[in-house]
Design a protein around this motif. Structure first.
Motif, mmCIF file in Angstrom:
data_model
loop_
_atom_site.group_PDB
_atom_site.id
_atom_site.type_symbol
_atom_site.label_atom_id
_atom_site.label_comp_id
_atom_site.label_asym_id
_atom_site.label_seq_id
_atom_site.Cartn_x
_atom_site.Cartn_y
_atom_site.Cartn_z
ATOM 1 N N ASN A 198 0.738 -1.082 0.108
ATOM 2 C CA ASN A 198 0.405 -0.044 0.058
ATOM 3 C C ASN A 198 1.264 1.424 0.477
ATOM 4 N N GLN A 200 0.213 4.215 0.715
ATOM 5 C CA GLN A 200 -0.361 5.207 1.976
ATOM 6 C C GLN A 200 0.196 4.336 2.703
ATOM 7 N N ARG A 312 -2.420 6.465 11.070
ATOM 8 C CA ARG A 312 -2.742 6.638 9.848
ATOM 9 C C ARG A 312 -1.923 4.742 9.066
ATOM 10 N N ASP A 315 -4.895 2.976 9.719
ATOM 11 C CA ASP A 315 -5.795 2.477 9.237
ATOM 12 C C ASP A 315 -5.647 1.842 8.288
ATOM 13 N N GLN A 316 -4.454 2.332 7.464
ATOM 14 C CA GLN A 316 -3.958 1.807 5.801
ATOM 15 C C GLN A 316 -3.514 0.175 5.913
ATOM 16 N N SER A 374 0.792 12.430 0.180
ATOM 17 C CA SER A 374 -0.067 12.136 -0.386
ATOM 18 C C SER A 374 -1.931 12.147 0.175
ATOM 19 N N ALA A 375 -2.170 13.509 0.749
ATOM 20 C CA ALA A 375 -3.356 12.889 0.281
ATOM 21 C C ALA A 375 -4.456 13.232 -1.088
ATOM 22 N N LEU A 377 -3.318 11.601 -3.297
ATOM 23 C CA LEU A 377 -2.912 10.502 -4.243
ATOM 24 C C LEU A 377 -3.893 9.714 -3.750
ATOM 25 N N GLU A 378 -4.426 9.997 -2.238
ATOM 26 C CA GLU A 378 -5.816 9.796 -1.703
ATOM 27 C C GLU A 378 -6.641 10.054 -1.932
ATOM 28 N N ARG A 379 -7.249 11.189 -2.489
ATOM 29 C CA ARG A 379 -8.143 12.074 -2.745
ATOM 30 C C ARG A 379 -9.005 11.426 -5.060
ATOM 31 N N ALA A 381 -7.747 9.147 -5.310
ATOM 32 C CA ALA A 381 -8.366 7.397 -5.835
ATOM 33 C C ALA A 381 -9.740 7.484 -4.802
ATOM 34 N N THR A 382 -10.224 7.964 -4.430
ATOM 35 C CA THR A 382 -11.358 8.621 -3.816
ATOM 36 C C THR A 382 -11.950 8.446 -4.848
#
Length: 401
Positions: A198, A200, A312, A315-316, A374-375, A377-379, A381-382
């Protein structure tokens, strides 16, 4: 909060004391062994590298036994390493003792974080982790200053002997208070290793290396910096470490509170402010009052990142978090080792005792950039996941015959 968290905090107190007390005793240790300050700094680097190696190694070795029993074994290793440091006849033996003690560090906090998180409701996980880490931060208010004072007045060997006794108390507390937490069914080493696929998880660990490395770049050499640059007496280093520890306690609790509410914004604020304060420390280090305030701020901002970064990773790496959690503790200490080494290099190169502060500022700024990445990339991916889900729901159902 469950009483078992107190037992974990007691163990963390002992580990925190041995990790940080060496910073205030570097001049004494260097003088006794006849080595330079940068060479004595290897006791910080060696400990940190031992954590990096020991975190995954000890966690993997402990996969076959209960988490409680593993925590007890780790405290035993911690006790042995500190006793070896206390009686070391030469510098190399003390370095070995530091490494032996450090092998317990990463796995203890990694496994302890998982146990702490499992003892509370989901919305209180970061707070529980912060509670365990309170032992580490309180060590910097009580254990480290007292250990520094004892080391300066009586001898650093006595300090490490007392730290070994703290380990015995921690071991007894875990045996008495920590419940036998059952391991999740169906989770094996391959599941734990899969978490490292992962991106993240890896980004969070990189933030850990760089962010907390920024703190250690400055704090590793706080004794020579404050005595040679700010003009403090040797005995004042004890109270400066108290200020650093008080900052750590406050930052840790604030980080735990806000990480359960707004994790990434908490990281943006703490990492950005840490980079600025470390850069300013090159100037404030020349004034006693300004230096004292800055040291407290570094402790607060640095430890405000610990609960959110640890949460974090948990969670990941959901489903198999134990190894990832331990490795992230190793990442904290990889940052410590990297920054202590870089700080020693710039001092040895003739840039002065304040030069490590610039190293720390650059490391913290790099961690902030990774947090933003990181944020983002997460957005993305969402959004991608939402778009795919929307497309799937819009597709006509296959005709039935």
């Amino acid at each position: 909060m469950p009483l078992a968290l107190l037992a974990l905090a007691i163990g963390a107190f002992g580990i925190g004391t041995t990790e940080f007390v060496i910073m205030g005793l570097l001049p004494q240790v260097a003088g006794d062994f006849g080595v330079s300050i940068p060479t004595a700094g290897l006791l910080v680097t060696g400990y940190a590298l031992g954590v990096v190696i020991g975190a995954p190694l000890m966690t993997v070795l402990g996969t076959k036994i209960s988490r409680k029993r593993m925590l007890m074994m780790l405290m035993g290793l911690f006790i042995a390493g500190n006793l070896l440091s206390a009686v070391a006849p030469v510098f190399a033996v003390m370095l070995i003792g530091r490494v032996v003690a450090s092998l317990a560090h990463g796995a203890f906090f990694g496994i302890g974080s998982v146990v702490a998180a499992e003892l509370v409701a989901p919305q209180k996980k970061a707070g529980a982790i912060a509670m365990m880490f309170t032992g580490l931060t309180v060590a910097n208010v009580v254990g480290v200053p007292l250990g520094t004072l004892i080391g300066q007045q009586i001898g650093w060997r006595v300090t490490f002997g007392i730290v070994a006794v703290l380990g015995v108390i921690g071991l007894a507390g875990i045996a008495k208070l920590v419940p036998e937490v059952p391991k999740p069914e169906g989770v094996h080493l391959r599941h734990e290793l899969a978490a490292f696929k992962n991106a993240q998880v890896l980004l969070a660990m990189a933030m850990t290396v760089l962010g907390f490395g920024g703190v250690f770049a400055a704090i590793t050499y706080i004794a020579p910096m404050m005595t040679h640059v700010a003009g403090f007496a040797d005995g004042s280093v004890t109270w400066l470490l108290v200020l650093f520890g008080l900052g750590m306690v406050g930052g840790n609790l604030i980080g735990g509170k806000f990480a359960d509410r707004a994790l990434m914004p908490m990281l943006y604020v703490s990492l950005g402010a840490l980079a600025v304060v470390l850069a300013l420390f090159t100037l404030t280090a020349h004034n006693k009052i300004a230096a004292a305030v800055t040291i407290a701020l570094i402790g607060a901002l640095g430890f405000a990142t610990v609960p959110p970064l640890q949460k974090r990773v948990l969670d990941q790496a959901h489903g198999a978090p134990t190894l990832a959690s331990a490795v992230n503790i190793g990442a904290f200490n990889l940052g410590n080792a990297l920054s202590a080494w870089l700080g020693g290099m710039v001092i040895a190169a003739g840039f002065g005792y304040t030069a490590p502060n610039w190293v720390g500022a650059v490391l913290a700024a790099a961690a902030l950039l990774l947090a933003v990445l990181s944020a983002a990339l997460e957005r993305r991916a969402t959004r991608t996941g939402a778009a795919l889900a929307s497309e799937a729901s819009a597709m006509p159902e296959p005709a039935r015959h």
